[in-house]
Scaffold this motif. Structure first.
Motif, mmCIF file in Angstrom:
data_model
loop_
_atom_site.group_PDB
_atom_site.id
_atom_site.type_symbol
_atom_site.label_atom_id
_atom_site.label_comp_id
_atom_site.label_asym_id
_atom_site.label_seq_id
_atom_site.Cartn_x
_atom_site.Cartn_y
_atom_site.Cartn_z
ATOM 1 N N LEU A 158 0.841 -1.198 0.000
ATOM 2 C CA LEU A 158 0.000 0.000 0.000
ATOM 3 C C LEU A 158 0.873 1.244 0.000
ATOM 4 O O LEU A 158 2.002 1.245 0.520
ATOM 5 N N VAL A 159 0.336 2.323 -0.549
ATOM 6 C CA VAL A 159 1.073 3.592 -0.611
ATOM 7 C C VAL A 159 0.302 4.648 0.185
ATOM 8 O O VAL A 159 -0.870 4.916 -0.120
ATOM 9 N N PRO A 160 0.898 5.234 1.217
ATOM 10 C CA PRO A 160 0.201 6.299 1.954
ATOM 11 C C PRO A 160 0.065 7.542 1.075
ATOM 12 O O PRO A 160 0.971 7.876 0.308
ATOM 13 N N GLN A 161 -1.064 8.205 1.204
ATOM 14 C CA GLN A 161 -1.310 9.413 0.418
ATOM 15 C C GLN A 161 -1.914 10.484 1.320
ATOM 16 O O GLN A 161 -2.647 10.179 2.271
ATOM 17 N N ILE A 162 -1.630 11.742 1.009
ATOM 18 C CA ILE A 162 -2.162 12.863 1.780
ATOM 19 C C ILE A 162 -2.417 14.037 0.840
ATOM 20 O O ILE A 162 -1.641 14.299 -0.084
ATOM 21 N N PHE A 163 -3.538 14.728 1.086
ATOM 22 C CA PHE A 163 -3.935 15.883 0.274
ATOM 23 C C PHE A 163 -4.427 16.963 1.224
ATOM 24 O O PHE A 163 -5.129 16.679 2.208
ATOM 25 N N ILE A 164 -4.072 18.239 0.964
ATOM 26 C CA ILE A 164 -4.538 19.342 1.805
ATOM 27 C C ILE A 164 -5.407 20.286 0.987
ATOM 28 O O ILE A 164 -5.247 20.423 -0.222
ATOM 29 N N SER A 165 -6.340 20.898 1.668
ATOM 30 C CA SER A 165 -7.284 21.837 1.043
ATOM 31 C C SER A 165 -7.456 23.041 1.972
ATOM 32 O O SER A 165 -7.460 22.885 3.207
#
Length: 314
Positions: A42-49
């Motif tokens: 699995l690949v950790p992912q993060i997005f900010i808004s």
């Protein structure tokens, strides 16, 4: 007991299994095994808004982080221009951002099935717009005004490149608002006047003028009630006033500068009394009606000589 290779269970479908183990002595052991289907790599992912921000200088802005494959205890770290800021929360707020700042957030995952534990979010570009601070100056031709007389106020604003709204304040209360910079009004007593200008620029602060204190002079005048006299009679006018008095016409008055002159008109006359208090004046009128006296004789002589021959009562 002989070791069991870890790949013995590869290829088995998820479920519960009974495993029989035979050792070198001929003994048999049984083990219950549950096989679960865990996804690997699995690949950790993060997005900010928000991903772009445009704010007025000093205005707080809040960023939110959304991530996946972070495990049961993910660690977040917010950064401004690569420098750590804030705590390990899913949100980050600041009111001290500068124009051109770049906000990011890193994720450290503790998910056992990730191929890498570190992830970095997208970059949020920050545009900071300087605050506009207009200056509002309030003026009027004079601060000594007369009660009931119109007074014009002018609000002069600098530092606002757009239009705006003027809020007019008298004795602490807003009495009017408009897009024009003048106010015309009258006063019955002394007052304090100011204005607040709201510039249409979204990053503008309100511009409050210095108050203008007015000294209002009241002039009281009442010429008194109308009167009726006969020809050759006199009467006393009964004026009430505050200040110096002048009556016109003055020819039939004994003192045109008195509140109570004696009037001896020979015909119906309207008198005007003008009161002056400082630079303020006010006027009022009273009418003296002069009537012809009728003398009724107590005898008559019907002898056709043309004198008192007839007494006719209408």
């Amino acid at each position: 007991r002989a070791p069991v290779a870890s790949n013995v269970f590869s290829g088995l479908a998820p479920g519960n299994y009974l495993i029989l183990i035979f050792d070198n002595s001929g003994c048999i052991y049984s083990v219950n095994v549950t096989i679960e289907n865990f996804e690997t790599n699995l690949v950790p992912q993060i997005f900010i808004s928000p991903s772009t921000v445009s704010v007025c200088d000093g205005t707080p802005v809040t960023f939110s982080a959304f991530y996946s494959n972070g495990g049961s205890a993910p660690v977040l770290q917010w950064q401004i221009n690569g420098v750590n800021a804030g705590s390990s929360d899913a949100t980050f707020s600041s009111s001290s951002l500068s124009n051109g700042d770049v906000v990011t957030c890193t994720l450290v995952s503790n998910d056992p099935c990730v191929s890498t534990v570190n992830a970095t979010s997208n970059s949020a570009a920050v545009t900071v717009i300087p605050q506009v601070n207009p200056v509002n100056t309030l003026s009027t031709p004079t601060t000594d005004v007369c009660s009931g007389a119109p007074v014009v106020f002018t609000s002069t604003v600098t530092g606002c490149s757009t239009g705006g709204t003027y809020y007019w304040i008298i004795n602490g209360s807003v009495v009017d608002s408009s897009t024009t910079n003048t106010l015309t009004t009258s006063f019955g007593a002394s007052a304090s006047v100011s204005s607040t200008f709201s510039c249409d620029d979204p990053c503008s602060n309100p511009a409050l003028s210095t108050p203008v204190d007015l000294n209002v002079t009241s002039v009281i005048v009442d010429a008194g009630p109308n009167q009726e006299i006969g020809i050759g009679e006199s009467t006393i006018l009964e004026a009430t006033a505050s200040g110096s008095v002048t009556w016109t016409p003055s020819s039939s008055l004994d003192d045109p500068n008195s509140l109570t002159p004696i009037a001896s008109p020979t015909q119906t006359t309207t008198y005007t009394v003008t009161v002056t208090n400082g630079n303020c004046t006010a006027s009022d009128q009273v009418t003296v009606v002069v009537t012809e006296l009728i003398v009724a004789p107590n005898t008559f002589t019907p002898n056709d000589d043309g004198i008192n021959d007839v007494w006719h009562i209408a």
